[in-house]
Design a protein around this motif. Structure first.
Motif, short mmCIF file in Angstrom:
data_model
loop_
_atom_site.label_atom_id
_atom_site.label_comp_id
_atom_site.label_asym_id
_atom_site.label_seq_id
_atom_site.Cartn_x
_atom_site.Cartn_y
_atom_site.Cartn_z
N ASP A 1 16.53 24.80 -15.26
CA ASP A 1 17.95 25.06 -15.41
C ASP A 1 18.74 24.37 -14.30
O ASP A 1 18.93 24.92 -13.22
CB ASP A 1 18.20 26.58 -15.39
N TYR A 2 19.20 23.17 -14.61
CA TYR A 2 20.01 22.43 -13.64
C TYR A 2 21.48 22.79 -13.76
O TYR A 2 22.34 22.09 -13.20
CB TYR A 2 19.84 20.91 -13.83
N ILE A 3 21.78 23.84 -14.52
CA ILE A 3 23.17 24.34 -14.51
C ILE A 3 23.27 25.42 -13.43
O ILE A 3 24.16 25.40 -12.59
CB ILE A 3 23.58 24.91 -15.89
N GLY B 1 24.74 16.15 -8.53
CA GLY B 1 25.79 16.86 -9.26
C GLY B 1 25.39 17.10 -10.70
O GLY B 1 26.09 17.78 -11.46
N TYR B 2 24.24 16.51 -11.10
CA TYR B 2 23.77 16.61 -12.49
C TYR B 2 23.56 18.05 -12.94
O TYR B 2 22.95 18.85 -12.25
CB TYR B 2 22.45 15.84 -12.63
N ARG B 3 24.10 18.35 -14.11
CA ARG B 3 23.93 19.68 -14.71
C ARG B 3 23.42 19.55 -16.15
O ARG B 3 23.89 18.69 -16.90
CB ARG B 3 25.27 20.43 -14.76
N LEU C 1 20.55 21.97 -19.08
CA LEU C 1 19.39 22.84 -19.24
C LEU C 1 18.31 22.02 -19.94
O LEU C 1 18.53 21.51 -21.03
CB LEU C 1 19.75 24.07 -20.07
N HIS C 2 17.17 21.87 -19.29
CA HIS C 2 16.06 21.12 -19.89
C HIS C 2 14.96 22.10 -20.30
O HIS C 2 14.42 22.80 -19.46
CB HIS C 2 15.43 20.15 -18.89
N ILE C 3 14.63 22.13 -21.57
CA ILE C 3 13.48 22.93 -21.99
C ILE C 3 12.51 22.06 -22.79
O ILE C 3 12.91 21.08 -23.41
CB ILE C 3 13.88 24.18 -22.82
N VAL D 1 14.03 19.30 -25.10
CA VAL D 1 15.40 19.52 -25.55
C VAL D 1 16.30 19.64 -24.31
O VAL D 1 16.08 20.51 -23.47
CB VAL D 1 15.52 20.81 -26.41
N GLN D 2 17.23 18.75 -24.20
CA GLN D 2 18.23 18.83 -23.13
C GLN D 2 19.49 19.41 -23.73
O GLN D 2 20.02 18.87 -24.70
CB GLN D 2 18.55 17.44 -22.56
N ILE D 3 19.96 20.51 -23.16
CA ILE D 3 21.16 21.15 -23.69
C ILE D 3 22.24 21.13 -22.61
O ILE D 3 21.99 21.53 -21.47
CB ILE D 3 20.89 22.60 -24.13
#
Ligand code: GTP
Ligand code: MG
Length: 243
Positions: A144-146, A153-155, A157-159, A178-180
């Motif tokens: 969770d890069y959010i 600064g990258y945001r 959610l990578h699953i 899946v990148q959301i």
């Protein structure tokens, strides 16, 4: 949007490599000499793409149902992409894996990748929940890069999820990355990616822009949160206050 328009528009599958292209590229890299059974690499690509198709369809169905049930589309659009042999070879090198089918199978989960761009930030987690809660979808990996943005600064959610693919010779459990991310996060990431990888710009200039983009990511996040609030309020008041 009408339902028929939604399903026609939302998913762009045109970046998909054909297996013929993969084969040609693999030959250019001399990979056919490394494998006793070269067709296994092609089969792996076929499986991963089939897995991405399954997930893509699930996401389209979800978006349709949100529109039906809540009169609201969480998904702005979806992109599917297949990893080129070039970046596969490069990634295996970078991660210090010897190039073998087993290593690709076990360690590379993003041969087929899906990017879901949502309208707002909350939609990211709503989509994740609705996808991962399906009985044939298993969560394999989550970053969770959010919640924790990268230093750049990258945001996002990578699953990685795994899904069954039913084939002529049986059923395979297939991982799909899946990148959301929200529209704002996507806009930011596209520009930052170009700045990072695709530029002939003077390095000092690049560094200056990269610095500014760290602050921009934060500001965009604030703006998206504020706009999300307005959107929510609009939905909550819909149908009320009418005489
Ligand atoms: P790789 O998949 O090999 O990169 O390693 P990883 O899985 O450890 O990396 P990560 O979870 O960071 O996801 C990698 C992908 O996320 C990249 O291919 C990009 O699409 C995206 N990404 C990660 N960090 C950044 C960033 O700082 N800027 C941009 N624009 N994209 C990023
Ligand atoms: Mg990755």
């Amino acid at each position: 949007r009408k339902k028929s328009e939604v399903s026609a528009m939302i998913l762009e599958r045109n970046n998909f490599f054909s297996l013929k292209q993969i084969e040609t590229e693999a030959r250019q890299f001399g990979l056919q000499d490394q494998f006793a059974d070269f067709s296994r690499l092609l089969h792996l690509y076929e499986l991963r793409q089939a897995g991405a198709n399954e997930i893509g369809t699930k996401l389209e169905n979800l978006d349709d149902d949100y529109a039906m049930t809540y009169d609201y589309n969480p998904i702005h659009h979806i992109e599917e992409r297949t990893k080129s042999i070039h970046s596969l070879v490069e990634k295996m090198r970078r991660k210090d894996y010897e190039f073998s089918i087993e290593n690709v199978e076990d360690h590379i989960f993003d041969i087929a990748g899906i990017r879901v761009v949502t309208n707002y930030i909350d939609d990211v987690y709503e989509i994740e929940r609705s996808l991962v809660s399906q009985t044939d979808v298993t969560l394999v990996e989550r970053k969770d890069y959010i919640a924790q943005p990268k230093p750049s600064g990258y945001r996002s959610l990578h699953i990685v999820v795994s899904v069954p693919v039913f084939q002529a010779r049986g059923t395979y459990q297939v991982p799909v990355e899946v990148q959301i991310r929200s529209v704002g996060m996507d806009m930011w990431a596209s520009l930052e990616h170009r700045l990072r990888y695709k530029t002939d710009m003077d390095p000092a200039e690049v560094e200056k822009h990269a610095q500014a983009l760290v602050a921009d990511a934060e500001e965009l996040n604030q703006i998206e949160l504020r706009m999300q609030g307005i959107s929510k309020q609009l939905r909550e008041t819909k149908g009320k206050n009418r005489s």
